[in-house]
Design an enzyme around this catalytic site. Structure first.
Site, PDB file in Angstrom:
ATOM      1  N   CYS A 199      -6.495   1.666   5.156  1.00 42.05           N
ATOM      2  CA  CYS A 199      -7.015   0.348   5.591  1.00 42.05           C
ATOM      3  C   CYS A 199      -6.614   0.197   7.034  1.00 42.05           C
ATOM      4  O   CYS A 199      -5.849   0.880   7.612  1.00 42.05           O
ATOM      5  CB  CYS A 199      -6.708  -0.953   4.556  1.00 42.05           C
TER       6      CYS A 199
ATOM      7  N   HIS B 256       0.931  -1.130  -0.084  1.00 42.87           N
ATOM      8  CA  HIS B 256      -0.120   0.107   0.096  1.00 42.87           C
ATOM      9  C   HIS B 256       0.880   1.135   0.075  1.00 42.87           C
ATOM     10  O   HIS B 256       1.901   1.307   0.552  1.00 42.87           O
ATOM     11  CB  HIS B 256      -0.905  -0.008   1.073  1.00 42.87           C
TER      12      HIS B 256
ATOM     13  N   GLU C  85       0.447   4.015   1.832  1.00 47.57           N
ATOM     14  CA  GLU C  85       0.941   4.344   3.097  1.00 47.57           C
ATOM     15  C   GLU C  85       2.257   3.494   3.701  1.00 47.57           C
ATOM     16  O   GLU C  85       3.141   4.241   4.229  1.00 47.57           O
ATOM     17  CB  GLU C  85      -0.110   4.170   4.141  1.00 47.57           C
TER      18      GLU C  85
ATOM     19  N   CYS D  84      -2.995  -0.341   7.359  1.00 51.69           N
ATOM     20  CA  CYS D  84      -1.896   1.086   7.134  1.00 51.69           C
ATOM     21  C   CYS D  84      -2.412   1.706   8.662  1.00 51.69           C
ATOM     22  O   CYS D  84      -1.408   2.368   8.797  1.00 51.69           O
ATOM     23  CB  CYS D  84      -2.262   1.579   6.061  1.00 51.69           C
TER      24      CYS D  84
END
Length: 158
Positions: free
Chosen positions: A107, A79, A81, A110
């Site tokens: 999410c 991801h 992040e 993260c």
């Protein structure tokens, strides 16, 4: 009339530019970590270094019919992040007390990383249904705001 973007617009527009590097076939996400209006780190979603991109292999999640927001471990991608946090770590940059601008709401995975990275504020352009992420961010007392880059408006979510 001043057409100069405010700081939130400026950083969110950068996050969208960063997302253009994404190799994800489902959702292109960009992230930018800042502190005191200085860029500390960036990240976009895609396969790890030296691993074939989903644009080459195809989307594992689509092949397995995994719905959005479920089974995050069934993905070749990292991801945005997560990549921003890793980039800061690789370069020896503390992101403690920083803020993250992300094209999409984090999410739950993260969110946990952002909490432990001591990020204090999250700015997003798009929401993402993940109740656990919201619950943890609220409990950790991390502010999350929705940025509208066109109207200059900022709306606090938590």
């Amino acid at each position: 009339m001043n057409n100069r973007p405010n700081w939130h617009q400026y950083f969110m527009k950068m996050a969208f530019l960063i997302a253009e590097r994404s190799t994800c076939l489902r959702r292109k996400v960009g992230a930018l970590i800042i502190r005191d209006n200085q860029i500390l780190s960036t990240g976009y979603n895609g396969a790890p270094k030296h691993i074939r991109h989903c644009s080459v292999t195809g989307c594992l999640r689509e092949k397995l019919n995994v719905p959005s927001g479920e089974r995050h471990e069934l993905c070749r991608g990292v991801h945005a992040e997560q990549n921003a946090i890793v980039q800061a770590a690789v370069n020896g940059v503390s992101i403690a007390n920083g803020s993250i601008y992300c094209t999409n709401q984090p999410c739950s995975i993260c969110a946990k990383l952002l909490i432990n990275s001591e990020i204090k504020t999250i700015y997003i352009a798009n929401t993402y249904k993940d109740e656990l992420a919201m619950e943890m961010l609220k409990e950790a007392d991390i502010d999350m705001n929705l940025v509208d880059i066109d109207s200059r408006n900022l709306k606090r979510i938590i």
